[in-house]
Design a protein around this motif. Structure first.
Motif, PDB file in Angstrom:
ATOM      1  N   VAL A  52      -6.202   3.961   1.555  1.00  0.00           N
ATOM      2  CA  VAL A  52      -7.316   3.067   1.232  1.00  0.00           C
ATOM      3  C   VAL A  52      -7.732   3.171  -0.240  1.00  0.00           C
ATOM      4  O   VAL A  52      -8.227   2.212  -0.823  1.00  0.00           O
ATOM      5  CB  VAL A  52      -8.511   3.420   2.160  1.00  0.00           C
ATOM      6  CG1 VAL A  52      -9.783   2.768   1.689  1.00  0.00           C
ATOM      7  CG2 VAL A  52      -8.197   3.053   3.586  1.00  0.00           C
TER       8      VAL A  52
ATOM      9  N   TYR B  83      -9.458   9.802  -2.073  1.00  0.00           N
ATOM     10  CA  TYR B  83      -8.657  11.010  -1.960  1.00  0.00           C
ATOM     11  C   TYR B  83      -9.527  12.225  -2.279  1.00  0.00           C
ATOM     12  O   TYR B  83     -10.375  12.151  -3.164  1.00  0.00           O
ATOM     13  CB  TYR B  83      -7.531  11.016  -2.992  1.00  0.00           C
ATOM     14  CG  TYR B  83      -6.716   9.737  -3.117  1.00  0.00           C
ATOM     15  CD1 TYR B  83      -5.423   9.662  -2.603  1.00  0.00           C
ATOM     16  CD2 TYR B  83      -7.209   8.620  -3.806  1.00  0.00           C
ATOM     17  CE1 TYR B  83      -4.644   8.509  -2.755  1.00  0.00           C
ATOM     18  CE2 TYR B  83      -6.433   7.464  -3.954  1.00  0.00           C
ATOM     19  CZ  TYR B  83      -5.163   7.421  -3.425  1.00  0.00           C
ATOM     20  OH  TYR B  83      -4.396   6.280  -3.583  1.00  0.00           O
TER      21      TYR B  83
ATOM     22  N   TYR C  43       0.819  -1.225   0.000  1.00  0.00           N
ATOM     23  CA  TYR C  43       0.000   0.000   0.000  1.00  0.00           C
ATOM     24  C   TYR C  43       0.846   1.266   0.000  1.00  0.00           C
ATOM     25  O   TYR C  43       2.041   1.225   0.296  1.00  0.00           O
ATOM     26  CB  TYR C  43      -0.871   0.035   1.271  1.00  0.00           C
ATOM     27  CG  TYR C  43      -1.841  -1.100   1.387  1.00  0.00           C
ATOM     28  CD1 TYR C  43      -3.072  -1.048   0.750  1.00  0.00           C
ATOM     29  CD2 TYR C  43      -1.513  -2.235   2.123  1.00  0.00           C
ATOM     30  CE1 TYR C  43      -3.973  -2.100   0.858  1.00  0.00           C
ATOM     31  CE2 TYR C  43      -2.402  -3.295   2.235  1.00  0.00           C
ATOM     32  CZ  TYR C  43      -3.636  -3.222   1.603  1.00  0.00           C
ATOM     33  OH  TYR C  43      -4.512  -4.255   1.701  1.00  0.00           O
ATOM     34  N   GLY C  44       0.179   2.402  -0.232  1.00  0.00           N
ATOM     35  CA  GLY C  44       0.764   3.688   0.110  1.00  0.00           C
ATOM     36  C   GLY C  44       0.666   3.801   1.625  1.00  0.00           C
ATOM     37  O   GLY C  44      -0.329   3.378   2.220  1.00  0.00           O
TER      38      GLY C  44
ATOM     39  N   GLN D 188       3.130   7.311  -9.995  1.00  0.00           N
ATOM     40  CA  GLN D 188       2.332   7.038  -8.800  1.00  0.00           C
ATOM     41  C   GLN D 188       1.623   8.298  -8.304  1.00  0.00           C
ATOM     42  O   GLN D 188       2.247   9.358  -8.161  1.00  0.00           O
ATOM     43  CB  GLN D 188       3.237   6.494  -7.680  1.00  0.00           C
ATOM     44  CG  GLN D 188       3.878   5.160  -8.011  1.00  0.00           C
ATOM     45  CD  GLN D 188       2.870   4.009  -8.059  1.00  0.00           C
ATOM     46  OE1 GLN D 188       1.705   4.154  -7.660  1.00  0.00           O
ATOM     47  NE2 GLN D 188       3.300   2.874  -8.543  1.00  0.00           N
TER      48      GLN D 188
END
Ligand code: G1P
Length: 292
Positions: free
Chosen positions: A208, A211, A172-173, A233
């Motif tokens: 998640v 944004y 994930y980020g 990204q």
């Protein structure tokens, strides 16, 4: 006001093969409707009025789903199947439009968002990744609506996060914060990194896939070099945005289901299935039977 939402749907869905070989993964059904409908409804419930699909030539069925189907409507009307007619006509309210733009090459999530630049124009916007379903903990305020509210107050970009197990952070980020926010709250972010190697993550708070971003991020995306996975990204553009303005991590209250993975999908079917207004009770009985 945030009225536009970008939904990147061009991905080929390799994690969902073989189903996604000839059906867009977003069209795989969760109970009785495609997964993408839940994401669009989440956006609409938060006040979004324009859904911008960033899509691929193989995914026309997504656009068709949100369009009217005159032949089907006429047939249902002639057969007096008015319940079904209402169900297929009311998928999205009439004040919401769905438009689409193509992502001509698979250059990453950041690139997909940048493909919607001309449609977004000077407006701030939301991004919702369609693999993840976010189920509201109560029906009055969904997490996305809270993020929009917070953005309107603070003018700081909002990144939805949830805690994940330490051994999953490299998927994930991950955000860097001084103190983890409480559920339903936002805190200023110090940093954000895409898929950090295990043992190097600044926290266990993962991005998640929801944004709220200012229009200026489009200029930053245009300058963002390739990052993790050799792709442009969105996370890296958000890190650039942070140099110029505050960005906040919003900790979600609802529950997530990663429908891009097969087990996450099955979990979503169980959870949405038992709460389905018509099928829920009998579906629960079926699950009980399995336990015997
Ligand atoms: C994307 C984002 C990542 C985020 C994830 C959520 O990654 O780049 O920051 O945490 O979605 O699902 P992907 O899953 O497309 O590799």
């Amino acid at each position: 006001m945030i009225k536009k939402a970008i939904l990147p749907v061009a991905g080929l869905g390799t994690r969902f093969l073989p189903a996604s070989k000839s059906i867009p993964k977003e069209m795989v059904t969760v109970v009785d409707r495609p997964a993408i409908e839940y994401v669009v409804k989440e956006a609409v419930a938060a006040g979004i009025e324009q859904i911008i699909l960033v899509t691929h030539s193989s995914k026309a069925s997504i656009e068709n789903y949100f369009d009217r189907n005159f032949e089907l409507e006429t047939t249902l009307e002639l057969k007096k199947k008015f319940d079904l007619l209402a169900e297929i006509s009311d998928i999205i309210p009439s004040h919401v439009s769905v438009v689409s733009v193509r992502q001509p090459q698979p250059l990453g999530l950041g690139h997909a968002v940048l493909c919607a630049k001309d449609i977004v124009g000077d407006d701030d916007f939301a991004v919702l990744l369609p693999d993840v379903l976010v189920k509201a903990s109560n029906t009055q305020h969904n997490d996305l609506a809270k993020m929009i509210q917070r953005f309107n107050q603070s003018q700081a970009a909002q990144i939805m996060v949830e805690a994940v197990a330490d051994d999953l952070v490299d998927q994930y980020g991950i955000v860097d914060v001084t103190t983890a926010p409480r559920e339903g709250e936002s805190v200023l972010m110090r940093g954000i990194i895409e898929k950090p190697a295990l043992g190097t993550a600044p926290s266990n708070l993962s991005v998640v896939g929801r944004y709220i971003l200012p229009a200026e991020i489009m200029q930053l995306l245009a300058q963002t070099p390739k990052g993790a996975g050799n792709e442009i990204q969105l996370t890296d553009a958000i890190a650039l945005l942070q140099n110029a303005q505050p960005v906040e991590a919003y900790r979600m209250q609802g529950q997530t289901f990663d429908c891009g993975s097969k087990l996450g999908y099955l979990k979503a079917v169980l959870h949405y299935g038992v709460e389905h207004p018509k099928l829920g009770a009998e579906f629960k009985e079926l699950i009980q039977e399995l336990k015997l």
